[in-house]
Design a protein around this motif. Structure first.
Motif, PDB file in Angstrom:
ATOM      1  N   GLU A 138      -1.846  -0.308 -11.610  1.00  0.00           N
ATOM      2  CA  GLU A 138      -1.354   0.934 -11.025  1.00  0.00           C
ATOM      3  C   GLU A 138      -0.434   0.597  -9.862  1.00  0.00           C
ATOM      4  O   GLU A 138      -0.632  -0.407  -9.173  1.00  0.00           O
ATOM      5  N   HIS A 139       0.559   1.460  -9.613  1.00  0.00           N
ATOM      6  CA  HIS A 139       1.480   1.203  -8.501  1.00  0.00           C
ATOM      7  C   HIS A 139       0.750   1.199  -7.160  1.00  0.00           C
ATOM      8  O   HIS A 139       1.101   0.458  -6.252  1.00  0.00           O
ATOM      9  N   SER A 140      -0.298   2.008  -7.055  1.00  0.00           N
ATOM     10  CA  SER A 140      -1.048   2.051  -5.796  1.00  0.00           C
ATOM     11  C   SER A 140      -1.790   0.729  -5.553  1.00  0.00           C
ATOM     12  O   SER A 140      -1.916   0.284  -4.404  1.00  0.00           O
ATOM     13  N   THR A 141      -2.262   0.092  -6.599  1.00  0.00           N
ATOM     14  CA  THR A 141      -2.913  -1.213  -6.475  1.00  0.00           C
ATOM     15  C   THR A 141      -1.908  -2.253  -6.001  1.00  0.00           C
ATOM     16  O   THR A 141      -2.213  -3.070  -5.117  1.00  0.00           O
ATOM     17  N   VAL A 142      -0.711  -2.204  -6.570  1.00  0.00           N
ATOM     18  CA  VAL A 142       0.344  -3.132  -6.167  1.00  0.00           C
ATOM     19  C   VAL A 142       0.689  -2.908  -4.699  1.00  0.00           C
ATOM     20  O   VAL A 142       0.791  -3.859  -3.914  1.00  0.00           O
ATOM     21  N   TYR A 143       0.848  -1.656  -4.306  1.00  0.00           N
ATOM     22  CA  TYR A 143       1.185  -1.317  -2.924  1.00  0.00           C
ATOM     23  C   TYR A 143       0.142  -1.871  -1.955  1.00  0.00           C
ATOM     24  O   TYR A 143       0.480  -2.538  -0.971  1.00  0.00           O
ATOM     25  N   LYS A 144      -1.126  -1.615  -2.242  1.00  0.00           N
ATOM     26  CA  LYS A 144      -2.203  -2.078  -1.351  1.00  0.00           C
ATOM     27  C   LYS A 144      -2.238  -3.602  -1.260  1.00  0.00           C
ATOM     28  O   LYS A 144      -2.431  -4.160  -0.180  1.00  0.00           O
ATOM     29  N   ALA A 145      -2.041  -4.268  -2.384  1.00  0.00           N
ATOM     30  CA  ALA A 145      -2.064  -5.735  -2.391  1.00  0.00           C
ATOM     31  C   ALA A 145      -0.895  -6.296  -1.591  1.00  0.00           C
ATOM     32  O   ALA A 145      -1.062  -7.251  -0.810  1.00  0.00           O
ATOM     33  N   LEU A 146       0.295  -5.712  -1.740  1.00  0.00           N
ATOM     34  CA  LEU A 146       1.456  -6.176  -0.996  1.00  0.00           C
ATOM     35  C   LEU A 146       1.296  -5.918   0.502  1.00  0.00           C
ATOM     36  O   LEU A 146       1.666  -6.755   1.326  1.00  0.00           O
ATOM     37  N   LYS A 147       0.722  -4.770   0.844  1.00  0.00           N
ATOM     38  CA  LYS A 147       0.479  -4.464   2.263  1.00  0.00           C
ATOM     39  C   LYS A 147      -0.519  -5.455   2.859  1.00  0.00           C
ATOM     40  O   LYS A 147      -0.325  -5.940   3.975  1.00  0.00           O
ATOM     41  N   ARG A 148      -1.602  -5.756   2.124  1.00  0.00           N
ATOM     42  CA  ARG A 148      -2.596  -6.726   2.611  1.00  0.00           C
ATOM     43  C   ARG A 148      -1.972  -8.100   2.814  1.00  0.00           C
ATOM     44  O   ARG A 148      -2.338  -8.833   3.720  1.00  0.00           O
ATOM     45  N   ALA A 149      -1.006  -8.438   1.958  1.00  0.00           N
ATOM     46  CA  ALA A 149      -0.327  -9.735   2.035  1.00  0.00           C
ATOM     47  C   ALA A 149       0.809  -9.713   3.061  1.00  0.00           C
ATOM     48  O   ALA A 149       1.534 -10.690   3.188  1.00  0.00           O
ATOM     49  N   ARG A 150       0.960  -8.597   3.756  1.00  0.00           N
ATOM     50  CA  ARG A 150       1.981  -8.415   4.792  1.00  0.00           C
ATOM     51  C   ARG A 150       3.417  -8.562   4.269  1.00  0.00           C
ATOM     52  O   ARG A 150       4.292  -9.087   4.948  1.00  0.00           O
ATOM     53  N   VAL A 151       3.617  -8.115   3.039  1.00  0.00           N
ATOM     54  CA  VAL A 151       4.966  -8.086   2.474  1.00  0.00           C
ATOM     55  C   VAL A 151       5.692  -6.905   3.102  1.00  0.00           C
ATOM     56  O   VAL A 151       5.133  -5.811   3.194  1.00  0.00           O
ATOM     57  N   ARG A 152       6.917  -7.120   3.544  1.00  0.00           N
ATOM     58  CA  ARG A 152       7.692  -6.038   4.163  1.00  0.00           C
ATOM     59  C   ARG A 152       8.070  -5.020   3.087  1.00  0.00           C
ATOM     60  O   ARG A 152       8.718  -5.359   2.092  1.00  0.00           O
TER      61      ARG A 152
END
Length: 114
Positions: free
Chosen positions: A93-107
């Motif tokens: 899901e796009h929300s899963t991708v978003y949360k994972a990228l945020k946790r990884a501190r991706v801009r």
């Protein structure tokens, strides 16, 4: 010629599923089945399976993205793919991708063009 009236389709889960079916769904999940695979088995959506599990008092698992998935998601997102596009490529899901990228501190890009 006789016309038969179609039987109305029942949409409410609690009216569609008996307690035995709910017990089978819970057992499948507790045995390690994913909500998606259980949904396919019982002709239900993933969301319906999760709802049934929560109503049965079962704690729902949220599998995080693996390190390899996170690396691929970061590469795809940084190369211009949308969150939806990255999710589609990874089967997430796009929300899963978003949360994972945020946790990884991706801009994250500004989605509103500001």
């Amino acid at each position: 010629m006789t016309e038969t009236t179609p039987t109305p389709r029942v949409h409410k889960l609690d009216e569609r599923l008996d307690s035995e079916t709910v017990a089978k769904i819970v057992a499948e999940y507790e045995a390690g089945g994913s909500s998606e695979s259980i949904g396919a088995l019982f002709c239900l959506s993933k969301r319906s399976v999760i709802k049934i599990l929560r109503e049965a008092g079962i704690k729902v698992r949220y599998p995080r993205m693996t390190e390899a998935e996170l690396r691929r998601a970061t590469m795809l997102y940084n190369s211009g793919s949308s969150l939806v596009g990255v999710g589609n490529r990874l089967g997430r899901e796009h929300s899963t991708v978003y949360k994972a990228l945020k946790r990884a501190r991706v801009r994250m890009r500004d989605t509103h063009g500001r």
